[in-house]
Scaffold this motif. Structure first.
Motif, mmCIF file in Angstrom:
data_model
loop_
_atom_site.group_PDB
_atom_site.id
_atom_site.type_symbol
_atom_site.label_atom_id
_atom_site.label_comp_id
_atom_site.label_asym_id
_atom_site.label_seq_id
_atom_site.Cartn_x
_atom_site.Cartn_y
_atom_site.Cartn_z
ATOM 1 N N LYS A 6 0.823 -1.058 -0.137
ATOM 2 C CA LYS A 6 -0.049 -0.066 -0.132
ATOM 3 C C LYS A 6 0.901 1.319 0.021
ATOM 4 O O LYS A 6 0.665 2.321 -0.738
ATOM 5 N N VAL A 7 2.101 1.198 0.633
ATOM 6 C CA VAL A 7 2.871 2.513 0.662
ATOM 7 C C VAL A 7 3.268 2.622 -0.698
ATOM 8 O O VAL A 7 3.388 3.695 -1.195
ATOM 9 N N GLU A 8 3.866 1.678 -1.544
ATOM 10 C CA GLU A 8 4.271 1.850 -2.670
ATOM 11 C C GLU A 8 3.221 2.366 -3.798
ATOM 12 O O GLU A 8 3.650 3.022 -4.831
ATOM 13 N N LEU A 9 2.039 1.974 -3.622
ATOM 14 C CA LEU A 9 0.962 2.166 -4.285
ATOM 15 C C LEU A 9 0.327 3.721 -4.161
ATOM 16 O O LEU A 9 -0.350 4.115 -4.742
ATOM 17 N N SER A 10 0.684 4.127 -2.942
ATOM 18 C CA SER A 10 0.213 5.419 -2.505
ATOM 19 C C SER A 10 0.304 6.420 -3.293
ATOM 20 O O SER A 10 1.782 6.788 -3.733
ATOM 21 N N GLU A 24 10.071 9.748 11.313
ATOM 22 C CA GLU A 24 8.868 9.681 11.861
ATOM 23 C C GLU A 24 8.359 8.270 12.004
ATOM 24 O O GLU A 24 8.658 7.352 11.449
ATOM 25 N N SER A 25 7.416 8.049 13.114
ATOM 26 C CA SER A 25 6.989 6.726 13.167
ATOM 27 C C SER A 25 5.870 6.301 12.325
ATOM 28 O O SER A 25 5.243 6.935 11.808
ATOM 29 N N GLY A 26 5.734 4.897 12.112
ATOM 30 C CA GLY A 26 4.576 4.597 11.356
ATOM 31 C C GLY A 26 3.372 4.782 11.810
ATOM 32 O O GLY A 26 2.442 5.266 11.038
ATOM 33 N N ARG A 27 2.999 4.989 13.281
ATOM 34 C CA ARG A 27 1.798 5.530 13.668
ATOM 35 C C ARG A 27 1.687 6.904 13.111
ATOM 36 O O ARG A 27 0.542 7.492 12.843
ATOM 37 N N ASN A 28 2.757 7.740 13.690
ATOM 38 C CA ASN A 28 2.477 9.209 13.181
ATOM 39 C C ASN A 28 2.337 9.338 11.805
ATOM 40 O O ASN A 28 1.383 10.130 11.378
ATOM 41 N N ILE A 29 2.953 8.788 10.722
ATOM 42 C CA ILE A 29 2.665 8.575 9.319
ATOM 43 C C ILE A 29 1.385 8.274 8.805
ATOM 44 O O ILE A 29 0.659 9.010 8.265
ATOM 45 N N SER A 30 0.842 7.362 9.689
ATOM 46 C CA SER A 30 -0.226 6.545 9.387
ATOM 47 C C SER A 30 -1.495 7.697 9.633
ATOM 48 O O SER A 30 -2.428 7.952 8.926
ATOM 49 N N ASN A 31 -1.331 8.299 10.903
ATOM 50 C CA ASN A 31 -2.424 9.424 11.451
ATOM 51 C C ASN A 31 -2.433 10.487 10.399
ATOM 52 O O ASN A 31 -3.140 11.084 10.152
ATOM 53 N N TYR A 32 -1.156 10.750 10.130
ATOM 54 C CA TYR A 32 -0.950 11.929 9.006
ATOM 55 C C TYR A 32 -1.691 11.859 7.806
ATOM 56 O O TYR A 32 -2.270 12.790 7.332
ATOM 57 N N SER A 45 1.805 -1.709 7.855
ATOM 58 C CA SER A 45 2.268 -1.628 6.586
ATOM 59 C C SER A 45 3.465 -0.719 6.470
ATOM 60 O O SER A 45 4.491 -1.277 5.869
ATOM 61 N N ILE A 46 3.291 0.492 7.098
ATOM 62 C CA ILE A 46 4.394 1.353 6.958
ATOM 63 C C ILE A 46 5.605 0.919 7.611
ATOM 64 O O ILE A 46 6.815 1.041 7.226
ATOM 65 N N ASN A 47 5.434 0.222 8.899
ATOM 66 C CA ASN A 47 6.664 -0.122 9.561
ATOM 67 C C ASN A 47 7.236 -1.457 8.686
ATOM 68 O O ASN A 47 8.506 -1.597 8.761
ATOM 69 N N THR A 48 6.592 -2.306 8.021
ATOM 70 C CA THR A 48 7.096 -3.289 7.284
ATOM 71 C C THR A 48 7.709 -2.735 6.122
ATOM 72 O O THR A 48 8.893 -3.133 5.756
ATOM 73 N N TYR A 49 7.332 -1.767 5.453
ATOM 74 C CA TYR A 49 8.078 -1.050 4.218
ATOM 75 C C TYR A 49 9.424 -0.401 4.952
ATOM 76 O O TYR A 49 10.207 -0.528 4.243
ATOM 77 N N ARG A 50 9.324 0.098 5.848
ATOM 78 C CA ARG A 50 10.599 0.715 6.420
ATOM 79 C C ARG A 50 11.791 -0.407 6.716
ATOM 80 O O ARG A 50 12.806 -0.392 6.368
#
Length: 186
Positions: A6-10, A24-32, A45-50
């Protein structure tokens, strides 16, 4: 070929990567993403991508580039200031030299008349002008001519030392004082 995350498709992929590289943390980015764009990408998903795609080297390279650009701008700004200072100094020296040359031209233009006045005053018994004064004036005029006007060299040397400027003024002042003394005594 593995499926893209999902990160790459965003549509905000570059922004997500930048935020990850900024720490930035995965939670902060997700909330943003949810608040800013109404896009839902889970923090897992963001943390896995990282973990799988963001390397520490990328972060270090970006930080080094940022610092290098910052330092380059400071150095360039300092060099520009130095160049501007040199230009100002050069313009001042060129202006002073032009004024000095104008003074030399005036002394040269009036020399014959002043010389003849001195010679006439020399024979006048009431005058304080002596043969030595006439010879001294002639010598100084020739010295000015050879020092500042006539050069046999084909190369021109520019000396930007301020003390040299004083010597020209002093010589012009001596000539003007001598001429004034002659005119006063006539």
């Amino acid at each position: 070929m593995p499926r893209k995350s999902k990160v790459e498709l965003s549509p905000h992929f570059e922004e997500i990567v930048d935020l990850l590289l900024q720490g930035e943390s995965g939670r902060n980015i997700s909330n943003y993403l949810k608040n800013q764009y109404n896009e839902e990408i889970g923090f897992n998903s963001i943390n896995t991508y990282r973990r799988n795609h963001i390397k520490l080297e990328d972060k270090v390279i970006r930080e080094v580039d940022r610092r290098l650009n910052e330092k380059t701008q400071k150095v360039a700004s300092k060099k520009v200031d130095q160049i501007e200072h040199i230009e100002e100094s050069t313009n001042a020296i060129v202006g002073a030299t032009a004024n000095q040359l104008e003074g030399l031209i005036n002394v040269g233009a009036n020399f014959e008349e002043d010389y003849m006045s001195m010679k006439k005053a020399m024979v006048d018994p009431n005058s304080k002008v002596s043969e030595k004064d006439v010879a001294d004036m002639s010598y100084k005029a020739n010295r000015l001519y050879f020092d500042y006007i006539k050069h046999d060299e084909s190369n021109v040397e520019v000396n930007v030392e301020v003390p040299e400027q004083k010597s020209i003024f002093e010589k012009l002042g001596e000539m003007e004082k001598l001429i004034e003394d002659i005119n006063d005594s006539c």
